[in-house]
Scaffold this active site. Structure first.
Site, PDB file in Angstrom:
ATOM      1  N   HIS A 270     -22.798   6.274  50.372  1.00  0.00           N
ATOM      2  CA  HIS A 270     -23.063   7.013  51.611  1.00  0.00           C
ATOM      3  C   HIS A 270     -24.101   8.107  51.364  1.00  0.00           C
ATOM      4  CE1 HIS A 270     -19.998   4.742  53.575  1.00  0.00           C
ATOM      5  NE2 HIS A 270     -19.037   5.227  52.823  1.00  0.00           N
ATOM      6  N   ASP A 321     -19.674  -2.331  53.249  1.00  0.00           N
ATOM      7  CA  ASP A 321     -18.573  -1.370  53.294  1.00  0.00           C
ATOM      8  C   ASP A 321     -17.380  -1.869  54.102  1.00  0.00           C
ATOM      9  OD1 ASP A 321     -17.045   0.907  53.087  1.00  0.00           O
ATOM     10  OD2 ASP A 321     -18.414   2.241  54.130  1.00  0.00           O
TER      11      ASP A 321
HETATM   12 ZN   LIG Z   1     -16.259   2.691  51.277  1.00  0.00          ZN
END
Ligand SMILES: [Zn+2]
Length: 443
Positions: A270, A321
């Site tokens: 991220h 993800d």
């Molecule tokens: Zn994750």
């Protein structure tokens, strides 16, 4: 294994787009990659359609989140309310259900041209936290799932010790989180030591986040990693930064830097809400930044400073993800498109940059994959140029037009896993339906 020979009208080689490319493969490796070979399609060569890309690397996956697709997007709320729904699914999984769900999810990845996945794995124990008879039963289910789906796996076994972080300190694991925990960093390292690599699987480690792992455990993670891939969720949400700064007086990046966790084998997942000092620290240490654009937008996380990270020296990778979307071409395109929205400028990355991020295997511990060149692992992803989405495009702009649905043929380590859009396991949609629906049955 005998040598095989393939021909493609176009291919994305390390130097960029090439025409009339012949690939020779032996024992799972390229022995020759020959551009400008117009007669290459003759004779014994197998014909690939369209443009061949290197194998795509999905650097960040939670396989079980695939069960949440199309069931969680209509609600309001934010990351934290989504997390409650995710915990509800996690509560129902056992090793058999996890195998079925992960196998179907990894098969969907193969259909999308993904040849290697980094599985950020924290669903370790039984629902009340009691270990299974084989303490790595859930990790072994993932190993089997990837092998049967025909893709490589880097199992990033994740340390998860605390339920959350407030300025006053960490809170205990609660409810479904109990199955994520190993008690302490020593107990975790002891269990991880029992996981052995195999032909299609490497073992790496992960820190769930600074929310879930107290500072005193971080050095133990660094030592357990011992040069293997080390991944960590980093600054996905402003609330994580606020708690970390409130408790330690450091940003999450600053804390990892202080404990020696940044470096070329580390991947920060991220990396959305960063200070300039954070960006400099990640870049100078050559820490990879793994962006997950379709997840970050679905969860209203924000847009990370991708170009600034790259300029500072951080390699970029991409992950699907939570698997609301499994399409690395879409993730790659979103890297550029989100930069445009954030900066009001076009052309922040060129197609080679975007494909480089989508094929980055280094942070998963497979430095010999992700390139169409002699000696590399023989991964091929043929993307059609004659579908309604891709017909008429310039092949060098494939990343701005194609989707996972345009992937025709996928070869992983020399083995054909997808041909004419069909996976060797058969009907992947049926596998997904059979694995997902029982998790939502009530009663
Ligand atoms: Zn994750």
């Amino acid at each position: 294994m005998s040598a095989t020979r393939w021909h493609a009208p176009y291919a994305w080689l390390p130097g960029g787009l090439a025409r009339d490319v012949v690939f020779e493969i032996e024992d799972g490796r390229f022995t020759a990659v020959l551009p400008d070979t117009p007669g290459g399609a003759a004779g014994a060569a197998r014909r690939l359609p369209g443009i061949v890309l290197p194998g795509l690397a999905n650097a960040h996956s939670h396989a079980f989140h695939r069960a949440l697709r199309g069931r969680t997007h209509d609600r309001g709320g934010d990351f934290w309310s989504w997390r409650e729904r995710m915990y509800g699914v996690a509560r129902r999984l056992d090793p058999d259900g996890y195998l079925a769900l992960a196998r179907a999810t990894y098969a969907e990845m193969a259909l999308a041209g993904i040849t290697c996945v980094g599985e950020f794995h924290y669903l370790h124990h039984g629902p009340d936290g009691t270990p299974y008879g084989d303490r790595n039963a859930m990790g072994e289910a993932l190993r089997q799932a990837a092998a049967e789906a025909g893709i490589r796996l880097t199992l990033l076994d994740t340390l998860y010790l605390a339920g959350g972080l407030t300025p006053e300190g960490h809170t205990p694991l609660d409810g479904p989180q109990r199955r994520y925990g190993d008690g302490d960093v020593e107990g975790w390292a002891d269990r991880v030591a029992e996981l052995k690599p195999s032909a299609g699987m490497r073992v790496g480690v992960a820190v769930h986040s600074v929310r879930a792992v107290p500072r005193e455990a971080l050095a133990g993670v660094r030592d357990t990693a011992a040069g293997r891939p080390l991944h960590v969720h980093l600054s996905e949400q402003p609330a994580e930064n606020a708690a970390c700064e409130g408790h330690y007086g450091l940003t999450p990046t600053g804390l990892l830097e202080a404990e020696g966790l940044l470096g070329p084998m580390t991947t920060a997942v991220h990396a959305t809400h960063l200070t300039e000092a954070d960006i400099a620290a990640l870049g100078q240490s050559r820490t990879t930044a793994c962006l997950c654009p379709t997840t970050e937008r679905d969860l209203a996380d924000g847009i990370g400073p991708a170009r600034a990270l790259r300029d500072a020296g951080a390699p970029l990778s991409l992950g699907s993800d939570q698997h609301a979307v499994i399409d690395l071409l879409e993730e790659a395109r979103a890297l550029e498109m989100h930069e445009r929205l954030r900066t009001l400028r076009r052309g922040r990355f060129d197609p080679g940059d975007l494909l480089g991020a989508a094929t980055a295997h280094d942070g998963l511990g497979w430095p010999d994959a992700g390139r169409l060149e002699p000696g590399a692992r023989a991964d091929l992803v043929a993307v059609r140029l004659d579908t309604p989405r891709t017909a008429g495009i310039a092949p060098d702009q494939i990343v701005f037009a194609a989707t996972a649905a345009d992937v025709d043929t996928v070869v992983v380590d020399g083995r054909v896993v997808v041909e004419a859009g069909r996976h060797v396991l058969g009907d992947v949609a049926a596998l997904l339906k059979a694995a997902v629906e029982p998790l939502w049955e009530t009663g």
